[in-house]
Design a protein around this motif. Structure first.
Motif, PDB file in Angstrom:
ATOM      1  N   MET A 156       0.844  -1.206   0.000  1.00 29.88           N
ATOM      2  CA  MET A 156       0.000   0.000   0.000  1.00 29.88           C
ATOM      3  C   MET A 156       0.870   1.242   0.000  1.00 29.88           C
ATOM      4  SD  MET A 156      -2.817   1.209   2.816  1.00 29.88           S
ATOM      5  CE  MET A 156      -3.787   2.682   2.537  1.00 29.88           C
ATOM      6  N   ASP A 157       0.448   2.267  -0.735  1.00 34.40           N
ATOM      7  CA  ASP A 157       1.173   3.533  -0.757  1.00 34.40           C
ATOM      8  C   ASP A 157       1.129   4.154   0.634  1.00 34.40           C
ATOM      9  OD1 ASP A 157       2.305   5.946  -1.225  1.00 34.40           O
ATOM     10  OD2 ASP A 157       0.841   6.627  -2.714  1.00 34.40           O
ATOM     11  N   ARG A 168      -6.740   6.419   6.302  1.00 34.36           N
ATOM     12  CA  ARG A 168      -7.156   5.233   7.027  1.00 34.36           C
ATOM     13  C   ARG A 168      -7.107   5.427   8.544  1.00 34.36           C
ATOM     14  NH1 ARG A 168      -6.536   0.269   4.360  1.00 34.36           N
ATOM     15  NH2 ARG A 168      -7.042   0.481   2.147  1.00 34.36           N
ATOM     16  N   ALA A 177      -3.486  -0.433   7.559  1.00 35.34           N
ATOM     17  CA  ALA A 177      -3.242  -0.699   6.144  1.00 35.34           C
ATOM     18  C   ALA A 177      -3.916  -1.984   5.683  1.00 35.34           C
ATOM     19  CB  ALA A 177      -1.745  -0.771   5.876  1.00 35.34           C
ATOM     20  N   GLU A 216      -1.069  -5.167   2.622  1.00 38.31           N
ATOM     21  CA  GLU A 216      -0.839  -3.779   2.223  1.00 38.31           C
ATOM     22  C   GLU A 216       0.162  -3.099   3.156  1.00 38.31           C
ATOM     23  OE1 GLU A 216      -4.739  -2.022   2.269  1.00 38.31           O
ATOM     24  OE2 GLU A 216      -5.089  -2.543   0.171  1.00 38.31           O
ATOM     25  N   ARG A 217       1.016  -3.851   3.759  1.00 36.81           N
ATOM     26  CA  ARG A 217       1.989  -3.289   4.702  1.00 36.81           C
ATOM     27  C   ARG A 217       2.810  -2.205   4.007  1.00 36.81           C
ATOM     28  NH1 ARG A 217       4.942  -4.314   9.285  1.00 36.81           N
ATOM     29  NH2 ARG A 217       3.596  -6.078   9.852  1.00 36.81           N
ATOM     30  N   PRO A 218       2.851  -0.987   4.594  1.00 38.46           N
ATOM     31  CA  PRO A 218       3.577   0.108   3.945  1.00 38.46           C
ATOM     32  C   PRO A 218       5.089  -0.039   4.015  1.00 38.46           C
ATOM     33  CG  PRO A 218       2.698   0.822   6.040  1.00 38.46           C
ATOM     34  CD  PRO A 218       2.144  -0.548   5.800  1.00 38.46           C
TER      35      PRO A 218
END
Length: 261
Positions: free
Chosen positions: A1-2, A9, A72, A76-78
């Motif tokens: 994820m961006d 979020r 996230a 979707e870990r940033p």
């Protein structure tokens, strides 16, 4: 994820309680203060009213990072798990810069969250050194999110609205004073001056409003002509939609009769 999308979020109910811990709680008599308060005097991790230690500040930053990663969602870990600590340390270092900002709460609210985040990041530029691109983006996002809640926190303090109203009243008083001073230095023309100007203009029109035309010697012809008759004013108008193209001018005044040669 961006990482830059994480700010959306993170719910206010999650971030706001953590941000409030960065600042001291107002005690009795705080409402009597009518001057802006320096941000450095409001932080809870320095000064005589210190309630948050450096270790507590790092725990708070780590909690913000953990909640951001958790929001996230799976897959979707940033940032990788082994970079969370580095981001938390960088965030704690940046937030500690609140104690060095040379501005007050009113100025911070006037700047807005984005400009405040830029000022805070510039105050501690070394905080994000060594972070990967994703980690730096996550750090930037969390600083911006924190500043959004910091600005909101300042605007909700019990003394902020009163001080803002006082400052607005003082600004209005100063503006009124400047307008009064300008009016005193540039007074309106006295009534006598206006009357004199009108009388003088009428006198000039009466005395110099006629033209002598030499060479005319008729019994029924005046020796002096009004300037309005001696000079013809031309006026051009555009064609009307109904009549089509046309040019209109004022009719020339009658010419004085000529003597027979």
């Amino acid at each position: 994820m961006d990482p830059s999308a994480l700010g959306v979020r993170l719910a206010s109910g999650v971030v706001a309680p953590l941000v409030r811990k960065l600042f001291v709680q107002e005690g009795p008599g705080a409402g009597l203060v009518d001057a802006p308060v320096r941000i450095s005097a409001l932080v809870s991790f320095k000064g005589e009213r210190r309630t948050l230690t450096d270790k507590d500040l790092r725990k708070l930053a780590a909690e913000l990072v953990r909640r951001a990663v958790r929001s996230a969602g799976p897959g979707e870990r940033p940032v990788p798990a082994d970079e969370e600590t580095a981001v938390a340390d960088a965030l704690a270092t940046t937030l500690a810069g609140l104690g060095t900002l040379a501005m007050d709460d009113v100025q911070a609210v006037a700047l807005g969250s984005t400009a405040l985040a830029e000022r805070l990041t510039a105050a501690v530029p070394q905080a994000a050194h060594g972070l990967s691109r994703d980690a730096a983006l996550l750090h930037e996002t969390l600083v911006g999110t924190a500043c959004l809640h910091i600005v909101h926190f300042f605007s909700q303090r019990s003394t902020f609205v009163a001080r803002t109203l006082i400052q607005q009243s003082r600004s209005l008083d100063a503006l009124i004073t400047r307008v009064d001073e300008f009016a005193e230095r540039h007074p309106a023309p006295p009534t006598g001056d206006v009357t004199f100007e009108r009388t003088y203009l009428s006198h000039l029109a009466h005395k110099h409003g006629r033209l002598t035309i030499y060479g005319i010697d008729l019994h029924n012809s005046p020796d002096r002509w009004p300037l309005d008759a001696a000079y013809m004013s031309l006026e051009a108008t555009g064609p009307s939609r109904a009549e089509g193209p046309s040019t209109t001018s004022r009719p020339a005044p009658p010419s004085p009769p000529r003597t027979a040669s």
